[in-house]
Design a protein around this motif. Sequence first.
Motif, short mmCIF file in Angstrom:
data_model
loop_
_atom_site.label_atom_id
_atom_site.label_comp_id
_atom_site.label_asym_id
_atom_site.label_seq_id
_atom_site.Cartn_x
_atom_site.Cartn_y
_atom_site.Cartn_z
N TRP A 174 1.44 12.80 -2.05
CA TRP A 174 0.56 12.20 -1.03
C TRP A 174 -0.12 13.29 -0.20
O TRP A 174 -1.31 13.19 0.11
N ARG A 227 -3.31 14.65 -1.59
CA ARG A 227 -4.45 13.74 -1.76
C ARG A 227 -5.57 14.08 -0.78
O ARG A 227 -5.32 14.43 0.37
N LYS A 228 -6.79 13.90 -1.23
CA LYS A 228 -7.93 14.12 -0.33
C LYS A 228 -8.15 12.90 0.58
O LYS A 228 -8.59 13.04 1.72
N ASN A 229 -7.83 11.72 0.06
CA ASN A 229 -8.12 10.49 0.82
C ASN A 229 -6.87 9.86 1.44
O ASN A 229 -6.76 8.65 1.57
N LYS A 230 -5.90 10.69 1.81
CA LYS A 230 -4.69 10.15 2.45
C LYS A 230 -5.03 9.63 3.85
O LYS A 230 -5.90 10.18 4.54
N ASP A 231 -4.34 8.58 4.25
CA ASP A 231 -4.61 7.94 5.54
C ASP A 231 -3.42 8.18 6.46
O ASP A 231 -2.46 7.40 6.50
N ILE A 232 -3.50 9.27 7.22
CA ILE A 232 -2.39 9.64 8.11
C ILE A 232 -2.21 8.60 9.20
O ILE A 232 -1.08 8.25 9.57
N GLY A 233 -3.32 8.07 9.71
CA GLY A 233 -3.24 7.07 10.76
C GLY A 233 -2.47 5.83 10.31
O GLY A 233 -1.63 5.31 11.06
N GLU A 234 -2.75 5.36 9.10
CA GLU A 234 -2.06 4.18 8.59
C GLU A 234 -0.58 4.47 8.35
O GLU A 234 0.28 3.62 8.61
N LEU A 235 -0.29 5.67 7.87
CA LEU A 235 1.10 6.05 7.65
C LEU A 235 1.88 6.00 8.96
O LEU A 235 2.98 5.44 9.02
N GLU A 259 0.72 3.93 1.93
CA GLU A 259 1.17 4.36 3.25
C GLU A 259 2.31 3.49 3.78
O GLU A 259 3.26 3.99 4.38
N SER A 271 0.83 -1.20 0.00
CA SER A 271 0.00 0.00 0.00
C SER A 271 0.87 1.25 0.00
O SER A 271 2.05 1.22 0.36
#
Length: 203
Positions: free
Chosen positions: A171, A174-182, A146, A144
């Motif tokens: 990144w 991006r509107k749908n970036k996943d900071i938590g997963e990163l 992230e 993925s």
Amino acid sequence: MIEQLKRVIKLLDNLSKLSSDNHSTFTRKELKTQFSNYDLSKMEKNNDIERSERGIYTLNDYLPDMFSIYQLKYQRGIYCLNTALYLLDFSDRYPDKLDMMFPQGYNTSKISTQISAHTQLSKYFDLGIIKVKTMNGNEVKTYSLERTLAEILRPQNHVDPDIVTNAYKKWANRKNKDIGELFLFAQKFKTINQVQSYLEVLL
């Protein structure tokens, strides 16, 4: 003569149907579900198919899809790092060698020189695996976005800083970036400080 022509037409029809499902790259095992050894030899001789690697064939009217070819050859491998960024459209630099991750203990000594082989602890190896399609429409496995962004910051991976910076900039927009997963992957790979440094500048 007519019967022979009918057989050729049927072979090509079956090949066309198979290619619509699997696109341009096949294993010999896949082809054997539709064709005999004689048929395969005949199609190879007629240049309908071409053997790209041992046990792997490509339709001759397609450019070889090296991502798909090596995914089929090394089915345990997962595309990672520079190659993952390229497949995810987060780098426009085609990798000199295709980065593939293997579980720790996997024998990488006989892997093609076209592959840059990396190994990872088993507890982390299966995390964040996704499937993407290559430009030829073949499905391959990669990590993925992230996970890749966290992993490219590990010093031992030697990823070009320009590639890293450009990937993080894209990144961040991006509107749908996943900071938590990163951050989750950054903690696992011990790159949390580097990730925070990038985010402080970009977000």
